[in-house]
Design an enzyme around this catalytic site. Structure first.
Site, short mmCIF file in Angstrom:
data_model
loop_
_atom_site.label_atom_id
_atom_site.label_comp_id
_atom_site.label_asym_id
_atom_site.label_seq_id
_atom_site.Cartn_x
_atom_site.Cartn_y
_atom_site.Cartn_z
N GLY A 148 1.87 23.64 -26.83
CA GLY A 148 1.24 22.64 -26.14
C GLY A 148 2.48 21.92 -24.99
O GLY A 148 3.60 22.06 -25.51
N GLN A 161 6.96 15.70 -20.27
CA GLN A 161 7.89 16.62 -20.73
C GLN A 161 8.57 17.38 -19.76
O GLN A 161 9.39 18.04 -19.71
CB GLN A 161 7.30 17.29 -21.85
CG GLN A 161 6.94 16.74 -23.25
CD GLN A 161 6.78 17.93 -24.20
OE1 GLN A 161 5.28 18.31 -24.11
NE2 GLN A 161 7.49 18.55 -24.76
N CYS A 209 8.90 20.21 -31.26
CA CYS A 209 8.70 19.72 -30.00
C CYS A 209 9.79 20.50 -28.98
O CYS A 209 10.90 20.71 -29.32
CB CYS A 209 8.91 18.23 -29.77
SG CYS A 209 8.47 17.73 -28.26
N GLU A 227 0.64 16.04 -28.45
CA GLU A 227 0.65 15.95 -26.99
C GLU A 227 0.30 14.53 -26.44
O GLU A 227 0.70 14.18 -25.58
CB GLU A 227 0.02 16.91 -26.36
CG GLU A 227 0.41 18.51 -26.66
CD GLU A 227 1.66 18.75 -26.74
OE1 GLU A 227 2.37 18.04 -25.81
OE2 GLU A 227 2.37 19.56 -27.44
N HIS A 278 2.79 12.18 -26.47
CA HIS A 278 4.04 12.13 -25.29
C HIS A 278 3.35 11.19 -24.48
O HIS A 278 4.37 10.60 -23.60
CB HIS A 278 3.99 13.45 -24.85
CG HIS A 278 4.87 14.51 -25.65
ND1 HIS A 278 6.37 14.17 -25.71
CD2 HIS A 278 4.64 15.65 -26.50
CE1 HIS A 278 6.66 14.98 -26.39
NE2 HIS A 278 5.93 15.95 -26.64
NI NI Z 1 6.28 17.57 -28.01
#
Ligand code: NI
Length: 177
Positions: free
Chosen positions: A45, A50, A89, A132, A135
């Site tokens: 993911g 990110q 992550c 996800e 985030h």
């Molecule tokens: Ni992550």
């Protein structure tokens, strides 16, 4: 195009992402690039923050070849039953710790065609989607681990942040507890 993945200590990871208002060509291109970046990094993911894009969208592929492009998601837990899963992550490399999350969720979102999608998912995919989704709200999995686990990785996190700040003058000194 492969994006650079932002690492722990980077300010954008601690910003609440903005709703996507128009699924235009630019958004579609970003989503394609995110899928390419996720696959290249062997991740399951990847959320837009990110890669430095503070928008409410993520991509995921639990390894069965089904790629989901998820825009403006809303998650509703479907059970009180929590599941323990050792998470990692791409933005927090080298750290894996157990996190507890509801094992079944409903997720409502727009796909890349702008269609409303509502899915009930459980197990691994539910974990990925919740990770996800976090985030997008500036939450990292290391915020959700037990205090003892947090103590164990604190040094590693500080080192990661130091490295990030060295590489990027725009990083911020922020490790949410
Ligand atoms: Ni992550």
């Amino acid at each position: 195009m492969i994006y650079e993945i932002k690492k722990y200590g980077e300010a954008v990871l601690r910003e609440v992402a903005q709703e996507v208002e128009n699924i235009d060509n630019e958004i579609l291109e970003i989503l394609d690039n995110m899928v390419e970046t996720m696959h290249e990094a062997k991740g399951v993911g990847l959320a837009a923050p990110q890669v430095g894009i503070s928008k409410r969208m993520f991509v995921c592929d639990q390894g069965d070849g089904v790629v989901r492009k998820v825009i403006n998601p809303i998650i509703t837990p479907m059970t009180d039953k929590l599941m323990d899963f050792e998470e990692g992550c791409l933005s927090v490399p080298g750290i894996y710790k157990k996190v507890q999350r509801p094992e079944k969720i409903k997720i409502d979102y727009l796909n890349e065609k702008g269609e409303k999608v509502s899915e009930e998912v459980e197990g691994f995919l539910a974990i990925i989607m919740q990770h996800e989704f976090d985030h997008l709200d500036a939450v990292l999995f290391v915020d959700k681990i037990s205090p003892m686990a947090k103590r164990m990785i604190n040094k590693k996190l500080q080192m990661l942040k130091k490295e990030t700040l060295k590489e990027n003058k725009y990083g911020v000194n922020d490790d949410r507890k």
